[in-house]
Design a protein around this motif. Structure first.
Motif, PDB file in Angstrom:
ATOM      1  N   HIS A  31       0.978  -1.137  -0.008  1.00 19.56           N
ATOM      2  CA  HIS A  31      -0.034   0.054   0.039  1.00 19.56           C
ATOM      3  C   HIS A  31       0.980   1.274  -0.010  1.00 19.56           C
ATOM      4  CE1 HIS A  31      -3.743   2.156   1.681  1.00 19.56           C
ATOM      5  NE2 HIS A  31      -3.153   2.960   0.940  1.00 19.56           N
ATOM      6  N   HIS A  33       1.336   5.275  -2.325  1.00 18.14           N
ATOM      7  CA  HIS A  33       1.167   6.183  -3.402  1.00 18.14           C
ATOM      8  C   HIS A  33       2.246   6.903  -4.101  1.00 18.14           C
ATOM      9  CE1 HIS A  33      -3.136   5.719  -2.124  1.00 18.14           C
ATOM     10  NE2 HIS A  33      -2.793   5.617  -0.808  1.00 18.14           N
ATOM     11  N   LYS A 128      -9.409  -0.461  -7.100  1.00 15.53           N
ATOM     12  CA  LYS A 128      -9.397   0.289  -5.507  1.00 15.53           C
ATOM     13  C   LYS A 128     -10.852   1.043  -5.551  1.00 15.53           C
ATOM     14  CE  LYS A 128      -7.941   2.262  -1.923  1.00 15.53           C
ATOM     15  NZ  LYS A 128      -6.897   3.118  -1.642  1.00 15.53           N
ATOM     16  N   HIS A 181      -6.595  -1.184   4.335  1.00 14.95           N
ATOM     17  CA  HIS A 181      -6.148  -0.827   5.653  1.00 14.95           C
ATOM     18  C   HIS A 181      -7.061  -2.001   6.681  1.00 14.95           C
ATOM     19  CE1 HIS A 181      -5.040   3.340   4.562  1.00 14.95           C
ATOM     20  NE2 HIS A 181      -6.071   3.356   4.166  1.00 14.95           N
ATOM     21  N   ASP A 237       0.841   2.550   3.721  1.00 12.99           N
ATOM     22  CA  ASP A 237       0.235   3.689   3.339  1.00 12.99           C
ATOM     23  C   ASP A 237       1.095   4.710   2.879  1.00 12.99           C
ATOM     24  OD1 ASP A 237      -1.852   5.154   2.218  1.00 12.99           O
ATOM     25  OD2 ASP A 237      -2.760   5.558   3.987  1.00 12.99           O
TER      26      ASP A 237
HETATM   27 ZN   LIG Z   1      -3.661   4.984   0.781  1.00 14.97          ZN
END
Ligand SMILES: [Zn+2]
Length: 317
Positions: A31, A33, A128, A181, A237
């Protein structure tokens, strides 16, 4: 005690320097970005491949296949009109698609299949969806089911961001394949965890981004899920707040504390999921002796580097 590092751990040395250590399969952060981070720092920090869970599909499609870290990606976030993360500063318009219809016919504006097809055309490996109960709009069950059905037809799994009351249940009701998550905004009851396990759902950890009660809930939810046999994937994340670029020892310590230890911890880091995550030609090398107990594994993993397989010689002892 190399057994506690899972079936693929081996004593090894670098062919050029003779430095001794341990080799493991390549590590994946499930995970991230990419548009929010300096990705070039990741391989030096032990991460060979990533799963991008929300970005500009066109920019991601232009990425070279040779670039390290290797990236699989979802493309844009699919959400309801006005839904999360529309309007967030870190989610420019190019990264969000609003789905307003259950249509599974190609080319229908706002249709479920249209949004899925666009990500497929940009070589996405997953779809997603965002399910955030606190946003002005949230995908209802029929629309979510249409997205899941469209993705299945095209051979892609669906990953959901779930946040707020009832959203974990909605993801379960629609048969979503993975959660981006570990659920953190609600306690997940035992029956729902049993459903998630039976579905083969994967939970991407992201424990270290939370504190306070959200962290407590995420830790306990993950511990229960893992103990019930659920598949846990390491994910940070990265791009959300200030996290280290590379292996995140805080995330590993949290996983260990939640009972994802030893071989299970290594499996969470090395799982080649989804199918598009490629780690060909590289492995993880950690210099020095193996840790003497599983409590030492998270800190020891901080020394991980991404290494071409041909630079490693395995020592059979
Ligand atoms: Zn994220």
């Amino acid at each position: 005690m190399i057994e506690m590092l899972g079936p693929d751990a081996r004593f090894a040395r670098r062919a050029l320097t003779g430095e001794h250590g341990v080799s493991l399969p390549a590590f994946v952060d499930h995970h991230v970005h990419l548009h929010l981070i300096d990705e070039h720092a990741l391989p030096a920090g032990g991460i060979a491949a990533v799963l991008d869970l929300g970005g500009d599909p066109t920019a991601l499609a232009r990425r070279s296949r040779e670039t390290m870290p290797h990236a699989a990606y979802a493309g844009a976030f699919l959400t309801a009109p006005g839904g999360y993360p529309s309007g967030k500063s870190w989610a420019p318009a190019a990264t969000v698609r609003e789905v307003s219809s259950t249509s599974r016919h190609p080319g229908v504006p706002g249709g479920a299949a249209t949004a899925v097809d666009e990500q497929v055309s940009c070589a996405a490996s997953v779809i997603k969806v965002a399910l955030h109960a606190g946003a002005p709009g949230v995908l209802d069950l029929p629309t979510l089911e249409a997205i899941v059905a469209s993705a299945r037809e095209r051979g892609l799994p669906v990953v959901a961001h779930v946040e707020g009351e009832g959203m974990t249940r909605r993801a379960l009701d629609a048969g979503v394949d993975a959660l981006a998550h570990t659920p953190f905004s609600e306690w997940v009851d035992g029956a729902s965890i049993a459903r998630a396990v039976a579905l083969g759902q994967r939970w991407i950890s992201t424990l270290a981004i939370h504190d306070g009660v959200e962290r407590e809930r995420a830790m306990l939810n993950l511990e229960t899920f893992a103990r019930a046999g659920g598949h846990v994937l390491y994910g940070t994340d990265l791009g959300n707040g200030e996290r280290p670029a590379g292996i995140d020892v805080a995330e590993l310590e949290a996983l260990h504390a939640a009972g994802v230890r030893g071989p299970s911890l290594i499996a969470a880091l090395t799982a080649a999921w989804p199918g598009g995550v490629a780690t060909r030609g590289v492995a993880t090398f950690i210099p020095g002796p193996a840790p003497s107990s599983d409590d030492g594994i998270p800190a020891w993993l901080a020394g991980a580097t991404v290494t071409p397989i041909e630079e490693l010689v395995h020592d059979d002892h």
